[in-house]
Design a protein around this motif. Structure first.
Motif, PDB file in Angstrom:
ATOM      1  N   ARG A   1      -3.614 -28.541  -7.002  1.00 26.72           N
ATOM      2  CA  ARG A   1      -4.738 -29.105  -6.109  1.00 26.72           C
ATOM      3  C   ARG A   1      -4.134 -30.134  -5.168  1.00 26.72           C
ATOM      4  O   ARG A   1      -4.710 -30.154  -4.047  1.00 26.72           O
ATOM      5  CB  ARG A   1      -5.508 -29.993  -7.459  1.00 26.72           C
ATOM      6  N   ASP A   2      -3.056 -30.957  -5.507  1.00 26.64           N
ATOM      7  CA  ASP A   2      -2.617 -31.934  -4.597  1.00 26.64           C
ATOM      8  C   ASP A   2      -2.168 -31.223  -3.027  1.00 26.64           C
ATOM      9  O   ASP A   2      -2.552 -31.684  -2.145  1.00 26.64           O
ATOM     10  CB  ASP A   2      -1.721 -32.713  -4.920  1.00 26.64           C
TER      11      ASP A   2
ATOM     12  N   GLU B   1      -2.393 -29.582 -11.167  1.00 25.26           N
ATOM     13  CA  GLU B   1      -2.641 -30.883 -10.417  1.00 25.26           C
ATOM     14  C   GLU B   1      -1.654 -30.769  -9.102  1.00 25.26           C
ATOM     15  O   GLU B   1      -2.183 -31.255  -8.175  1.00 25.26           O
ATOM     16  CB  GLU B   1      -2.248 -32.163 -11.090  1.00 25.26           C
ATOM     17  N   LYS B   2      -0.629 -30.297  -9.363  1.00 21.40           N
ATOM     18  CA  LYS B   2       0.251 -29.989  -8.293  1.00 21.40           C
ATOM     19  C   LYS B   2      -0.211 -29.160  -7.277  1.00 21.40           C
ATOM     20  O   LYS B   2      -0.353 -29.546  -5.941  1.00 21.40           O
ATOM     21  CB  LYS B   2       1.807 -29.509  -8.537  1.00 21.40           C
TER      22      LYS B   2
ATOM     23  N   THR C   1      -6.284 -31.511   4.462  1.00 21.38           N
ATOM     24  CA  THR C   1      -6.170 -32.730   5.428  1.00 21.38           C
ATOM     25  C   THR C   1      -5.272 -32.451   6.719  1.00 21.38           C
ATOM     26  O   THR C   1      -5.875 -33.063   7.703  1.00 21.38           O
ATOM     27  CB  THR C   1      -5.073 -33.953   4.620  1.00 21.38           C
TER      28      THR C   1
ATOM     29  N   ARG D   1      -5.181 -29.757  -1.077  1.00 19.68           N
ATOM     30  CA  ARG D   1      -5.659 -31.200  -0.668  1.00 19.68           C
ATOM     31  C   ARG D   1      -4.703 -31.533   0.926  1.00 19.68           C
ATOM     32  O   ARG D   1      -5.327 -31.727   1.918  1.00 19.68           O
ATOM     33  CB  ARG D   1      -5.862 -32.311  -1.468  1.00 19.68           C
ATOM     34  N   GLN D   2      -3.687 -31.248   0.714  1.00 25.21           N
ATOM     35  CA  GLN D   2      -2.788 -31.615   1.730  1.00 25.21           C
ATOM     36  C   GLN D   2      -2.840 -30.686   2.961  1.00 25.21           C
ATOM     37  O   GLN D   2      -2.846 -31.181   4.139  1.00 25.21           O
ATOM     38  CB  GLN D   2      -1.296 -31.800   1.354  1.00 25.21           C
TER      39      GLN D   2
END
Length: 209
Positions: A71-72, A68-69, A79, A75-76
């Protein structure tokens, strides 16, 4: 004399490192013009999962996946790329799902998995932990992708593994961090030229601004 030479080299390298770090914002801004190739190491993974070799690309249970880290973080990066209006053209990834997923999250686009970017360590724990940059064939395949000019006005994104980056650019590139990108500027003729490195922290600092 040898000692003095070594000291001079250390000072020179330290200066180069500081210069490269200072130029990172300019490098990121330059990406808006297109004409670059960014080769990412995929973001963080779940170490409790292990790859099965020979690789089973269609079996997610036989591969280490993004955490999950991770994936985050991807995503950043995505962004930051979107907010900065950095144009993305072709996106190529390893055939392993952790790179495919990272590529989609980073680029916001569908990706093209290719053998050339697939983990050259062949699921060897020692190979992944200590890349030697010794696999010349794998390195050449990566460099061919890096040297291919991007579509006009865009940047090419590649997502691969630590070992492949070390194979392509030498064992000193084996310190590439998760989510870090090596950036190359396409030439009018001949191989692309190294432009710099953009760390995960650099991308995160830009995300949402």
């Amino acid at each position: 004399m040898n000692v003095l030479c070594r000291l001079a080299l250390i000072v020179l390298l330290a200066g180069i490192s500081r210069h490269a770090a200072a130029d990172t914002p300019d490098l990121i801004s330059s990406l808006k013009q297109g004409g670059y190739v960014l080769i990412f190491r995929h973001t963080a993974t779940d170490d409790s999962q292990k790859d099965v070799y020979p690789f089973k690309f269609d079996d997610m249970s036989a591969q280490r996946q993004l955490s999950e880290k991770g994936r985050d973080a991807a995503r950043q990066i995505g962004t930051a790329i979107k907010d900065l209006a950095i144009p993305v053209g072709d996106v190529y990834t390893s055939r392993l799902n952790r790179a495919v997923e990272a590529g989609k999250l980073i680029s916001g686009r569908e990706v093209k998995p290719v053998d050339a970017l697939t983990d050259s360590s062949n699921a060897s724990a020692s190979g992944m932990a200590n890349p030697t940059g010794a696999n010349a064939k794998a390195g050449q395949a990566v460099r061919q992708l890096v040297d291919a000019p991007p579509q006009a006005g865009t940047n090419t994104v590649l997502v691969t593994h630590k070992t492949n980056i070390a194979d392509a650019f030498g064992k000193d590139a084996g310190n590439v961090g998760e989510g870090e990108a090596f950036v190359y500027k396409a030439g009018s003729s001949g191989p692309a030229t190294f432009a710099g490195r953009i760390t995960l922290a650099d991308w995160i600092a830009k995300a949402g601004r």
